[in-house]
Design a protein around this motif. Sequence first.
Motif, PDB file in Angstrom:
ATOM      1  N   GLU A  27       0.809  -1.226   0.000  1.00  0.00           N
ATOM      2  CA  GLU A  27       0.000   0.000   0.000  1.00  0.00           C
ATOM      3  C   GLU A  27       0.839   1.272   0.000  1.00  0.00           C
ATOM      4  OE1 GLU A  27      -3.371   0.414   2.495  1.00  0.00           O
ATOM      5  OE2 GLU A  27      -4.050  -1.631   2.107  1.00  0.00           O
ATOM      6  N   ARG A  49      -4.923  -7.152  -5.182  1.00  0.00           N
ATOM      7  CA  ARG A  49      -4.299  -5.913  -4.718  1.00  0.00           C
ATOM      8  C   ARG A  49      -2.848  -5.800  -5.178  1.00  0.00           C
ATOM      9  NH1 ARG A  49      -7.138  -2.842  -1.257  1.00  0.00           N
ATOM     10  NH2 ARG A  49      -5.299  -2.133  -0.121  1.00  0.00           N
ATOM     11  N   ALA A 147      -1.177  -1.081  -5.346  1.00  0.00           N
ATOM     12  CA  ALA A 147      -2.013  -1.962  -4.528  1.00  0.00           C
ATOM     13  C   ALA A 147      -3.421  -1.401  -4.352  1.00  0.00           C
ATOM     14  CB  ALA A 147      -1.372  -2.186  -3.157  1.00  0.00           C
TER      15      ALA A 147
END
Length: 178
Positions: A27, A49, A147
């Motif tokens: 992330e 993701r 992501a």
Amino acid sequence: MTTISEKRASGSRTYIAQGEYAIGDCEAAVISTILGSCVATCLWDPVARVGGMNHFLLPEGPPSRSDVSSFGANAMELLINGLIRHGARRERLRAKVFGGAEMYKGLTNAGNQNGTFVLSYLERENIPCDGQSLGGAQARRVEFMPALGKARQKLVSDASQIVEKRPTPERTSDLELF
């Protein structure tokens, strides 16, 4: 330089140049590039993701060229195959595309050809394009959070004056124009 230039984006800023692509699933990862008439395609799988970005020069080139990752069809396949190797599924891929500017009025039509190519490729491959910023006459700095599937761009009149900075806090929109 090899014909395949994959970078791994892992928790920091990863810059890609023409003929390169990067993949990330963290992330905190940000993939960035600067475009004129070139095109960058951001692809991601929202379930796995994982996402990635490529940067290509022209839709196609002569078969004798060794830097095949600089050409659209090859750049797209390299990115898709890299994403699949990292857990993505082709049928879940989503896209956002950027670039294709006419940097020098009347000199070349490469930007328009790149934009037409990438949209046609995505349609032919049944990959939905959720956002695009193609054409115009200005360079773009593009940042992609692989992501999260979030992208943003900044239009710039002189790409050589761009200073890299930290991404701003997460926004509510998946496509941010700043």
